[in-house]
Each structure stands twice: as structure tokens, then as C-alpha cells.
Design a protein around this motif. Structure first.
Motif, mmCIF file in Angstrom:
data_model
loop_
_atom_site.group_PDB
_atom_site.id
_atom_site.type_symbol
_atom_site.label_atom_id
_atom_site.label_comp_id
_atom_site.label_asym_id
_atom_site.label_seq_id
_atom_site.Cartn_x
_atom_site.Cartn_y
_atom_site.Cartn_z
ATOM 1 N N TYR A 61 28.145 5.108 -9.671
ATOM 2 C CA TYR A 61 29.088 4.287 -8.513
ATOM 3 C C TYR A 61 30.384 4.974 -8.417
ATOM 4 C CZ TYR A 61 25.744 0.452 -9.096
ATOM 5 O OH TYR A 61 24.528 -0.244 -8.846
ATOM 6 N N LEU B 126 35.096 -5.134 -10.785
ATOM 7 C CA LEU B 126 33.957 -5.254 -9.586
ATOM 8 C C LEU B 126 34.701 -5.439 -8.428
ATOM 9 C CD1 LEU B 126 31.125 -5.508 -8.902
ATOM 10 C CD2 LEU B 126 31.065 -7.841 -8.991
ATOM 11 N N LEU C 166 35.046 -2.078 -6.777
ATOM 12 C CA LEU C 166 33.886 -1.518 -6.673
ATOM 13 C C LEU C 166 33.507 -0.978 -5.145
ATOM 14 C CD1 LEU C 166 31.557 -0.182 -8.191
ATOM 15 C CD2 LEU C 166 30.444 -2.398 -8.037
ATOM 16 N N ALA D 214 27.902 -5.412 -12.514
ATOM 17 C CA ALA D 214 28.141 -4.526 -11.479
ATOM 18 C C ALA D 214 26.993 -4.633 -10.458
ATOM 19 C CB ALA D 214 28.429 -3.136 -11.812
#
Length: 310
Positions: free
Chosen positions: A181, A188, A191, A234
Motif C-alpha cells: 500500500y 486508515l 490510506l 486496512a
């Protein structure tokens, strides 16, 4: 000669001869050298420590590989000197080796890196030392260090075996997730924006190596590693972004990066085995269909898939 000769005090040519002689003894007369026990392993540590010449290093790494395989006994000298041996070879990782094109050198960086990888994986006694080092280097900012760390971990996963690698499963997954990622353990909420910054997510070598390692670990450890992936916050957070809200509140390219990230993970996990494929199917597909207002249970979907196949 290890007792009476300071190998590292010699010139390159003579050091190379010493390593070749020792290599020959280990390769051809292992029964004779086994009797030397601790003395032999200690002498090898002294002989190879601090070596810098690429030709000599090729021999030194092979010597460590062979001596580690010669003494597999948990009560043997390699087990006793495992930390000393690995401390010496671990300093060379990742291999940093360049030479002018004008020089006639027939040893490449890839040659040295592979020889070192074989030494890393030569003994299960190196596992408690090798895996943490490789995970540490995986967090490096240097792309080459990341790629080598992932390659070494993939190879060591096969050699060390499921039981030994299971001890590191959570740490490995955390590192793999960060690589795949393209983030370093951030919340998160950040993200989505971070994923969009990786313009070469599918094609870069680091991600490719990470996905190769991921598939090997899922295949090897079955439900243990699979649970880490499918229950990860995640991963589930990204799936929820897809299934709960059709409006991602970001550009199409950002949306594509998110889908690519979670898709790559689920794809390689599903390919690992029939069991993992079923688990991914049962976990993800009903949620995707539910977001479209199609409330079909995973059992019905599986039965339908079986009927179609038959």
C-alpha cells in the motif's frame, strides 16, 4: 592452517587461495573436517571477517553455506556460533558493490547477492537473526534494499519452513502491507490519499516481489497467514470503501489505485490454494453483491459455482 595463519593479514591472491583450500576441504572431505568442530567454525569466523574483495567474498559466502550444512546438529558448533557467523555475513546485506566498467571483474552484484542469500538460508539456526534483519531492511528508503529483502524472505520462507516462519507471520504481514500500500503504518484515514501517489503501483518491482512473498506465505501457512490478511483492518477498510459507499470522494485515478491495491492482495491470496480461494470468495463477494442490493449468501454462490463447473 586456521590456527597458525591470519588470513585477513594476507594479500588478495593469498586470501583467495586460503578460501579455495578451505572450500575444497569442506566440499570434498566433510567427514575429516567435522572432527574439528568448534575450532573449525571459530577459525572460519576469523578468516572471513572483514573481507572486501568480491572474489574472496564469493568463496567466503559459500564456505558459510557449506559449513552450516555440515553441522546441522542443534548441539553442534554452528548452532553455538550461529550468532557470530551471521553477524559477520549480515553486515554485507544488502550488497553494495560497484566497479568501473574498465575493470576486468567477472563477479557481478547479482552473483554476490545470490551467494549471500544461500548463506543466509543455509541453516535454520540463522532464522531468528535473518528474518528480523530482512524486515528491518525492508523499511529502508533504498529501493534495492527493499527488493533484496523481499527476495531473501521469499527464499528463506521455502528453506526455513512453515513452523519457523510462523513465528514472524504478523511482523511480515505488517511489513508487506506497508510495501503493497506504499505507506508506513499510517492511519486508515490517510490510506486513500497515500495510495494515489504511487503511479506505478502495478508494475514496480518492489510490489511484485511483495506479492510473490505474500502468495508463498499464504500457501505455506494456510489459515494462519490467511486470517491475518482477511481480518486486517486496512484490507477491510478498503473493501468497506468499495461496498459501503459508491462515492469515493476522490478522482477516478485515486479510486483506481485503491481498487488496484486491494485487488492485488486478494488476487494473489486467492491463487495460493483452493482453501484460500474459497475463503476470499466467501468473505468478499457477498459484500460486493450486497452493495448492489443483491443479498445472496456465500453458500448459494458456492453451490451455483459448483453446479456450473459440473
Amino acid at each position: 592452517y586456521l590456527e597458525n595463519l591470519q588470513v585477513q593479514s594476507l594479500g588478495q591472491h593469498d586470501r583467495k587461495l586460503c578460501f579455495e583450500l578451505l572450500e575444497c576441504l569442506l566440499d570434498r572431505y566433510p567427514e575429516a573436517v567435522v572432527a574439528q568442530g568448534d575450532h573449525l567454525v571459530y577459525g572460519i569466523c576469523e578468516a572471513i571477517e572483514g573481507e572486501k574483495d568480491p572474489h574472496c567474498l564469493m568463496h567466503a559466502f559459500h564456505i558459510v553455506e557449506v559449513v552450516a550444512q555440515t553441522f546441522p546438529d542443534p548441539a553442534g558448533p554452528v548452532a553455538s556460533f550461529a550468532e557470530d557467523l551471521f553477524d559477520i555475513i549480515g553486515r554485507y546485506f544488502p550488497i553494495h558493490y560497484t566497479h568501473p566498467k574498465s575493470e576486468d571483474v567477472d563477479v557481478s552484484r547479482d552473483d554476490l547477492s545470490r551467494a549471500l542469500m544461500l548463506a543466509f538460508s543455509a541453516s535454520p539456526f540463522f532464522e531468528p537473526l535473518a528474518v528480523p534483519l530482512l524486515l528491518e531492511k525492508l523499511s529502508s528508503d533504498l529501493p534495492l534494499a527493499k527488493i533484496d529483502s523481499l527476495k531473501y524472505l521469499s527464499y528463506c520462507t521455502e528453506i526455513y519452513g512453515a513452523d519457523r516462519m510462523a513465528k514472524h507471520a504478523e511482523a511480515i504481514w505488517n511489513s508487506l502491507r506497508a510495501v503493497i500500500y506504499n505507506l508506513s503504518e499510517e492511519p486508515l484515514s490517510s490510506l486513500a490519499s497515500d495510495l494515489s501517489n504511487d503511479k506505478h503501483f502495478q508494475g514496480n518491482a518492489i510490489t511484485d516481489e511483495a506479492l510473490v512473498l505474500l502468495q508463498k506465505l499464504v500457501s505455506q501457512q494456510n489459515n494462519g497467514f490467511l486470517n491475518l490478511v482477511l481480518e486486517d483492518e486496512a484490507v477491510n477498510g478498503l473493501i468497506n470503501l468499495i461496498t459501503v459507499s459508491r462515492n469515493f470522494q476522490c478522482s477516478p485515478s485515486q479510486q483506481e489505485q485503491k481498487l488496484c491495491a486491494v485487488g492485488n492482495v486478494l488476487s494473489v491470496v486467492a491463487k495460493a490454494s483452493t482453501t484460500s480461494c474459497t475463503r476470499v470468495f466467501e468473505t468478499v463477494l457477498p459484500r460486493l453483491l450486497g452493495s448492489l442490493g443483491l443479498g445472496v449468501s456465500s453458500n448459494v454462490l458456492l453451490e451455483d459455482a459448483v453446479d456450473r463447473k459440473s
